[in-house]
Design an enzyme around this catalytic site. Structure first.
Site, PDB file in Angstrom:
ATOM      1  N   SER A 213      12.283  33.021  27.748  1.00 38.68           N
ATOM      2  CA  SER A 213      12.023  34.145  28.813  1.00 38.68           C
ATOM      3  C   SER A 213      13.491  34.418  29.269  1.00 38.68           C
ATOM      4  CB  SER A 213      11.003  33.755  29.685  1.00 38.68           C
ATOM      5  OG  SER A 213      10.146  34.803  29.856  1.00 38.68           O
TER       6      SER A 213
ATOM      7  N   HIS B 124       9.751  36.742  36.917  1.00 39.64           N
ATOM      8  CA  HIS B 124       8.859  35.900  36.946  1.00 39.64           C
ATOM      9  C   HIS B 124       9.526  34.356  36.823  1.00 39.64           C
ATOM     10  CE1 HIS B 124       8.519  36.026  32.500  1.00 39.64           C
ATOM     11  NE2 HIS B 124       8.276  34.689  32.594  1.00 39.64           N
TER      12      HIS B 124
ATOM     13  N   ASP C 273       9.797  42.988  35.966  1.00 39.58           N
ATOM     14  CA  ASP C 273      10.021  41.890  35.688  1.00 39.58           C
ATOM     15  C   ASP C 273      11.595  41.691  35.577  1.00 39.58           C
ATOM     16  OD1 ASP C 273       9.268  39.365  35.562  1.00 39.58           O
ATOM     17  OD2 ASP C 273       8.688  39.267  33.618  1.00 39.58           O
TER      18      ASP C 273
END
Length: 212
Positions: free
Chosen positions: A166, A62, A92
């Site tokens: 992230s 993402h 992901d």
């Protein structure tokens, strides 16, 4: 050393392997007065982990999905554009490659050996602040997550993980990579103190498949 607890050695071993990721996306400007809305450039930052001295990095899918531009900034300040080698939407994860010579790669630990109560450190790039470290413990393992991704087997930790973290590294107290941080739940204010990471044993399997 008078028995002071410090994780500085673990951070020294691994932090050079964590890079900053800067992305630009074209998004519809909903604030625009015209009905169709103008496009504006949305800049965001995240992290990636060097897993191979040849220049392979892992980050969240993402983080790079639909990005018009991706830049990697290494811990020594160098900036380069990566190639996306492959992605796995279900977990992901994305594998990137940069070509800037030999790089400091992270050492792998084992996520299977993680125990609830083990100390873990999240290393990333929150809000564009280079190499920031937060500390916590493993709160749970094998955590399923409300259908956020198809695959559900996260390491849950109370180490602070936000959007800039992230794709960054979750390391153990020996400085070994045990997970890739993912900020899927960080947007919800009710989930403060809950961070999630994709277990390294799974990451390695996905990376091997992408490489093949």
């Amino acid at each position: 050393d008078h028995g002071l607890a410090s994780y500085a050695d673990a951070v020294d071993l691994s932090s050079a392997a964590v890079a900053n990721v800067y992305t630009k996306r074209l998004v519809q400007d909903k604030e625009s007065a015209t009905s169709n809305g103008r496009l504006r450039i949305d800049t965001s930052f995240a992290s990636a982990v060097i897993i191979d001295p040849e220049g392979y990095l892992v980050t969240n899918y993402h983080v790079v999905a639909a990005a018009a531009e991706i830049r990697i900034q290494l811990s020594d300040g160098r900036i380069t554009e990566p190639v996306i080698v492959g992605v796995d939407v279900e977990t992901d994860l994305a594998l990137l490659k940069i070509d800037v010579g030999t790089l400091p790669a992270v050492r792998f630990g084992s996520s299977a050996k993680l125990r609830i109560g083990d100390v873990v450190l999240a290393i990333g790039n929150p809000y564009g602040l280079t190499t920031s470290v937060t500390q916590g413990i493993v709160s749970a393992t094998g955590r399923g997550l409300l259908n956020l991704v198809t695959f559900e087997n996260f390491i849950q930790t109370d180490a602070a993980i936000n959007a800039g973290n992230s794709g960054g590294a979750l390391i153990n107290s020996r400085g070994e990579l045990v997970g890739i941080n993912t900020a899927v739940l960080a947007q919800n204010p009710r989930t403060e103190g809950i961070g999630f990471a994709i277990p390294i044993d799974l990451v390695r399997g996905v990376v091997d498949q992408i490489m093949k």
